[in-house]
Design a protein around this motif. Structure first.
Motif, PDB file in Angstrom:
ATOM      1  N   LEU A 163      44.627  32.689  25.058  1.00  0.00           N
ATOM      2  CA  LEU A 163      44.396  32.473  26.497  1.00  0.00           C
ATOM      3  C   LEU A 163      43.119  33.161  26.967  1.00  0.00           C
ATOM      4  O   LEU A 163      42.351  32.598  27.749  1.00  0.00           O
ATOM      5  N   LEU A 164      42.924  34.369  26.469  1.00  0.00           N
ATOM      6  CA  LEU A 164      41.706  35.090  26.848  1.00  0.00           C
ATOM      7  C   LEU A 164      40.469  34.340  26.343  1.00  0.00           C
ATOM      8  O   LEU A 164      39.467  34.235  27.055  1.00  0.00           O
ATOM      9  N   PHE A 206      39.931  31.375  28.561  1.00  0.00           N
ATOM     10  CA  PHE A 206      39.435  31.817  29.865  1.00  0.00           C
ATOM     11  C   PHE A 206      37.954  32.203  29.786  1.00  0.00           C
ATOM     12  O   PHE A 206      37.139  31.774  30.613  1.00  0.00           O
ATOM     13  N   PHE A 262      34.784  30.625  31.641  1.00  0.00           N
ATOM     14  CA  PHE A 262      34.153  31.449  32.675  1.00  0.00           C
ATOM     15  C   PHE A 262      32.713  31.848  32.327  1.00  0.00           C
ATOM     16  O   PHE A 262      31.811  31.746  33.161  1.00  0.00           O
ATOM     17  N   VAL A 310      44.508  29.189  33.944  1.00  0.00           N
ATOM     18  CA  VAL A 310      43.200  29.823  33.730  1.00  0.00           C
ATOM     19  C   VAL A 310      42.507  30.209  35.038  1.00  0.00           C
ATOM     20  O   VAL A 310      41.914  31.277  35.131  1.00  0.00           O
ATOM     21  N   THR A 311      42.591  29.349  36.042  1.00  0.00           N
ATOM     22  CA  THR A 311      41.772  29.581  37.233  1.00  0.00           C
ATOM     23  C   THR A 311      42.110  30.843  38.036  1.00  0.00           C
ATOM     24  O   THR A 311      41.204  31.409  38.643  1.00  0.00           O
ATOM     25  N   PHE A 351      42.601  33.805  37.019  1.00  0.00           N
ATOM     26  CA  PHE A 351      41.768  34.874  36.467  1.00  0.00           C
ATOM     27  C   PHE A 351      40.309  34.677  36.871  1.00  0.00           C
ATOM     28  O   PHE A 351      39.593  35.620  37.185  1.00  0.00           O
ATOM     29  N   GLU A 352      39.891  33.432  36.831  1.00  0.00           N
ATOM     30  CA  GLU A 352      38.506  33.139  37.197  1.00  0.00           C
ATOM     31  C   GLU A 352      38.258  33.480  38.661  1.00  0.00           C
ATOM     32  O   GLU A 352      37.227  34.079  39.001  1.00  0.00           O
ATOM     33  N   GLY A 367      34.333  28.264  37.421  1.00  0.00           N
ATOM     34  CA  GLY A 367      34.406  28.122  35.972  1.00  0.00           C
ATOM     35  C   GLY A 367      33.859  26.794  35.509  1.00  0.00           C
ATOM     36  O   GLY A 367      33.344  26.000  36.307  1.00  0.00           O
TER      37      GLY A 367
END
Lengths: 172, 422
Positions: free
Chosen positions: A26-27, A30, A34, B49-50, B52-53, B128
């Motif tokens: 997951l990291l 991400f 990002f 995911v978003t 965290f972004e 992102g």
């Protein structure tokens, strides 16, 4: 200590805790989503691929490797604009191949890891391009120079990343 | 059999997993509207995911703001002075641009052109990307909750960015114009050549299918043509950076995007567009220049059938109008609805102002792009021959320069209203 025996050599099989098993991919996903917006050059790397290769080589179990690759690839597909499955197929093949290779060879040293990562990067690109062009009809142009450069860059990053991820290994 | 299955167990599972994925992919490709089929699982991934972004972007912005707003204020005074000077220069430029825009709108109203105006935008932050160098898409922090829908245009102050591909409640996926599956209706600013701007697998922007006998020079601006029904006309797409021979009989034209697509931070989503004609045409009180011209031109001999039963003045006007309509390439019956001339001063003034000074392309386009409308774009397209009307509007302008004043004309025509719509 349970160990597997392949071709007369002792090869250790590792496992990972659940937080690492779930958290590391997951990291990677991400960061892959990002970082390229902040650091455009980062788009050359494929962190989910490196994580797939690492887990597959460490577990040395083809079934586990292919399912890990499929899961990571499919999530990566879900974040992109194209149909789901292109990365999934490519990473399934890589997961299976890396774990099969890991069960037969010692892939613990830096040189072997470098070569294996670079090789599987090219395999991943080849499968991706084949599926994307053949099934989804995307017009991708293959460039050997770019492919090899990206393979080298990923292999370099991979060696460093594996060193960090080695800390989370647990002997079975 | 059992031993065979056991021996090839791994391979069989691999083939099965690959087969399932190929099958799923084939279903998605077959149903090209893939967005709906896979909407739910994509949403799970995005929701994963978003957050965290968002958190990281928020933290980054907060720290940046703290630094810039409180600690790093060195040189602000000098910058302020410089900006004030810049504002003065821009004010002067604005006057010129406004005048050109007014003129262009007047001409557009004469031609009854309709334009798409940007009525409402929603600012959004880029949080992102798709995370691949093989696809060019970004995630923004606004979704259906903020009124964003699929296929809405995404722009910056620099130029167009892309279109909304998928919408989630608080996030949207934007397909950028340099993605290979993207296409934008475009045109060259000077030559008004219509073409399609496409992305390439390398993330470059090219103009597609431009014949090699067309004159395209490096440095020329590329604007949105509005033909794709997504981007309003006249928005900057980019600048031609390289022109060379391409495949077959087409040119290979590379375009540098107007917006810096690799370093986007904030964007605007065009949530509402209005399609309307310029206000002068909407008011209804104004009179078409062609009708006024027709009235002033020597009237054609009246047909005997028409002479009987119609007043002389009315017949002359309608006959002349019909003639002018034919000359302008329009259907004569359309002029039956034209109201009788009451304030001819207005109409004369329109033609007088329009004829001697054609709108300059740059300024008009700038004005159009700021307003979301390519005012001079339409004018130039018309003058380039895409519409038959402009020729007639300019050619009969000569006799209008010294028109015989009608009996009900005002002695001194009022100047053009400066508050025309932009």
């Amino acid at each position: 200590m349970p160990i597997t025996y392949t071709s007369g050599e002792q090869i250790e099989v590792y496992r990972f805790s659940i937080p690492v098993t779930v958290g590391a991919p997951l990291l990677a996903l991400f960061l892959q989503a990002f970082l390229p917006r902040r650091l455009p050059f980062f788009s050359i790397f494929d962190l989910p691929l490196l994580v797939t290769i690492f887990f597959a080589m460490a577990r040395r179990n083809p079934i586990s490797g292919l399912f890990t690759g499929a899961a990571i690839g499919l999530v990566q597909d879900m974040l992109g604009p194209y149909p789901i499955g292109i990365y999934g197929i490519a990473k399934t093949v890589v997961g299976y191949g890396a774990s099969s290779l890991g069960a037969k060879l010692d892939v613990e040293n830096v040189g072997a890891r470098f070569l294996v990562t670079m090789g599987f990067y090219l395999v991943h690109a080849a499968v991706y391009f084949t599926v994307a062009r053949g099934m989804v009809n995307l017009t991708l142009d293959w460039s050997w120079s770019r492919g090899i450069l990206a393979g080298l860059a990923n292999a370099l990053l991979g060696v460093g990343l594996y060193f960090v991820l080695d800390k989370f290994k647990q002997r079975t | 059999m059992e031993s065979l299955l056991g021996r090839y167990r791994n391979l069989i599972i691999l083939v099965a997993v690959l087969f399932l994925q190929v099958l799923g992919l084939a279903v998605q490709v077959k149903r090209s509207g893939d967005a709906e089929n896979t909407r739910l699982i994509r949403r799970w991934a995005v929701d994963l995911v978003t957050p965290f972004e968002r958190g990281l972007v928020w933290a980054q912005n907060s720290s940046t703001n703290l630094w810039h707003n409180y600690f790093f204020l060195r040189g602000v005074r000098a910058e302020n002075r410089q900006l004030k000077e810049q504002i003065e220069q821009m004010r002067l430029e604005q006057v010129r641009v406004r005048e050109d825009a007014t003129q262009a709108h007047r001409l557009q109203s004469l031609l009854a052109f309709k334009e798409q105006f940007i009525a409402k935008t929603v600012p959004a932050q880029v949080i992102g990307s798709s995370g691949s160098d093989l696809s060019w898409s970004i995630y923004i922090d606004k979704g259906s909750n903020a009124g964003i829908a699929q296929d809405m245009a995404v722009i910056t102050s620099g130029g167009i960015v892309g279109k909304v591909l998928r919408v989630y409640p608080s996030t949207s996926l934007v397909l950028m114009i340099n993605d290979q599956s993207s296409g934008v209706g475009a045109m060259l600013e000077k030559s008004r050549l219509q073409c399609v701007a496409r992305g390439t697998p390398n993330g470059e922007l090219i103009l597609d299918r431009v014949m090699s006998d067309e004159q395209v020079i490096a440095g020329e601006n590329v604007l949105s043509s509005g033909g794709d029904q997504i981007f309003p006309k006249g928005l900057p797409v980019g600048t031609v950076s390289r022109v060379g021979p391409g495949r077959e009989m087409f040119l290979s034209i590379k375009v540098k995007p107007a917006a810096d697509l690799s370093r986007l931070e904030e964007v605007l989503v065009v949530t509402e567009k209005q399609e309307r004609a310029p206000l002068e045409a909407e008011s209804g009180g104004r009179v078409r220049a062609a009708d006024i011209l027709a009235q002033r031109l020597p009237s054609v001999p009246q047909k005997p059938a028409e002479v009987a039963g119609t007043s002389p003045s009315g017949t002359a006007a309608s006959g002349a109008t019909g003639e002018a309509a034919t000359a302008t390439g329009e259907k004569p019956q359309a002029h039956d609805a034209v109201p009788p001339l009451t304030g001819t001063g207005t109409g004369v003034e329109v033609v007088k102002k329009a004829a001697p000074k054609p709108a300059t392309g740059d300024s008009g386009t700038n004005a159009g792009s700021r307003n979301g409308a390519g005012s001079s774009a339409a004018l130039k397209a018309a003058s380039a021959g895409s519409s038959p009307t402009p020729k007639s509007a300019s050619s009969p302008a000569k006799p209008v320069m010294a028109p015989p004043k009608p009996s009900n004309a005002q002695p001194t025509p009022q100047p053009a209203t400066p508050d025309s719509p932009h």
